[in-house]
Design an enzyme around this catalytic site. Structure first.
Site, mmCIF file in Angstrom:
data_model
loop_
_atom_site.group_PDB
_atom_site.id
_atom_site.type_symbol
_atom_site.label_atom_id
_atom_site.label_comp_id
_atom_site.label_asym_id
_atom_site.label_seq_id
_atom_site.Cartn_x
_atom_site.Cartn_y
_atom_site.Cartn_z
ATOM 1 N N GLY A 25 0.803 -1.221 0.000
ATOM 2 C CA GLY A 25 0.000 0.000 0.000
ATOM 3 C C GLY A 25 0.835 1.270 0.000
ATOM 4 O O GLY A 25 0.312 2.361 0.213
ATOM 5 N N SER B 89 2.325 -3.516 -3.686
ATOM 6 C CA SER B 89 2.300 -2.511 -4.749
ATOM 7 C C SER B 89 2.510 -3.092 -6.151
ATOM 8 O O SER B 89 3.152 -2.472 -7.001
ATOM 9 C CB SER B 89 3.327 -1.402 -4.455
ATOM 10 O OG SER B 89 3.016 -0.754 -3.227
ATOM 11 N N GLY C 95 -4.412 -2.972 -3.745
ATOM 12 C CA GLY C 95 -5.077 -1.821 -4.359
ATOM 13 C C GLY C 95 -5.405 -1.991 -5.840
ATOM 14 O O GLY C 95 -6.512 -1.659 -6.283
HETATM 15 P P1 13P Z 1 -1.038 -3.471 -2.270
HETATM 16 O O1 13P Z 1 -1.011 -4.180 -3.591
HETATM 17 O O2 13P Z 1 -2.140 -2.479 -2.129
HETATM 18 O O3 13P Z 1 0.317 -2.926 -1.906
HETATM 19 O O4 13P Z 1 -1.368 -4.595 -1.168
HETATM 20 C C1 13P Z 1 -0.657 -5.785 -1.185
HETATM 21 C C2 13P Z 1 -1.310 -6.731 -0.284
HETATM 22 O O5 13P Z 1 -1.321 -6.550 0.930
HETATM 23 C C3 13P Z 1 -1.989 -7.894 -0.870
HETATM 24 O O6 13P Z 1 -2.357 -8.821 0.099
#
Ligand code: 13P
Length: 252
Positions: free
Chosen positions: A174, A214, A236
């Site tokens: 995130g 990410s 995300g």
């Molecule tokens: P992001 O892709 O938003 O960084 O989150 C990764 C995640 O925690 C998937 O379980």
């Protein structure tokens, strides 16, 4: 021999109606694809029935995001593996870093949840990963191997390949700060090495290790090209059908 596996973790997003809309878009986007890549989604509990029903016969698998160690009992507010199974769910995330960091999931509790998956006939997606402070202290390998040993140590070798491992460095979740393909590959190779030294050779060869943190349409291909990266656990970017479909396409 390891098929790529892309899973969208919707976290606490998408109630039943929005989840149904997103599932429908994925269904349409993936219709008629050559199924070289396994695809799954992990919606919030409340949205599982709508998504399971929408994705029936599509080959897109559905995962829970967590489960209680017990099958049933006086545990107000909890959901068991048996309930997930009855709802038509096939997989379940275990030990996601948000659970570990925000909800007190210890290594011991994560191990219980992994065993609960097997008891309920669910396939675990076990998340491991170090925090930024742990990486800066040079402890990332120690932390990740400790998490693996605790969660998998008491399983029979034959069970391990049914576990999908997800390496998710906490500092990349995130934050928009992805691990570089080499950084990720390094840890994935370490994890596979750990499997090799603790189980018979077929285990390391056949167990899938996803990368998470990410992952986006624009960086998926370079990560998924790495020899020990067998898929992605996407947060995300999984909330947007087009972006998620780009990631699936990058895996194919
Ligand atoms: P992001 O892709 O938003 O960084 O989150 C990764 C995640 O925690 C998937 O379980």
């Amino acid at each position: 021999m390891r098929r790529k596996f892309i899973v969208g973790n919707w976290k606490m997003h998408k109630g039943p109606a929005d989840a149904d809309t997103l599932a429908e878009a994925l269904k349409r986007g993936l219709a008629g694809r050559d199924a070289a890549v396994d695809v799954g989604v992990a919606p919030p509990f409340l949205s599982l029935p709508a998504v399971v029903s929408r994705l029936k016969h599509t080959g897109i698998v559905v995962a829970g995001q967590n489960l209680h160690p017990e099958m049933q009992g006086a545990y107000t507010g909890e959901i068991s593996g048996e309930m997930l199974r009855q709802a038509g769910v096939a997989y379940c995330l275990v030990g996601h870093s948000e659970r570990r960091q925000l909800f007190g999931d210890t290594d011991a509790l994560v191990e219980k949840r992994v065993h609960a998956c097997f008891r309920a006939g669910l396939l675990p997606i076990l998340c491991v990963g170090e925090t930024l402070a742990e990486r800066e202290a040079g402890k990332e390998v120690e932390v990740v191997t400790r998490q693996l040993a605790s969660a998998l140590g008491k399983l029979h070798a034959d069970q391990i390949p049914s576990v999908t491992l997800a390496y998710e460095p906490v500092w990349a979740i995130g934050t928009g700060r992805t691990a570089s393909p080499l950084q990720a590959q390094d840890m994935h190779a370490t994890i596979r090495g750990w499997l090799e030294s603790n189980f018979p050779a077929f285990v390391a060869r056949s167990t899938r290790i996803q990368y998470g943190g990410s992952v986006k349409g624009s960086n998926a291909a370079e990560l998924l090209r790495m020899p020990d990266i067998d898929g992605a656990l996407v947060g995300g970017a999984a909330l947007n059908a087009e972006e998620f479909l780009q990631i699936v396409a990058a895996a194919g």
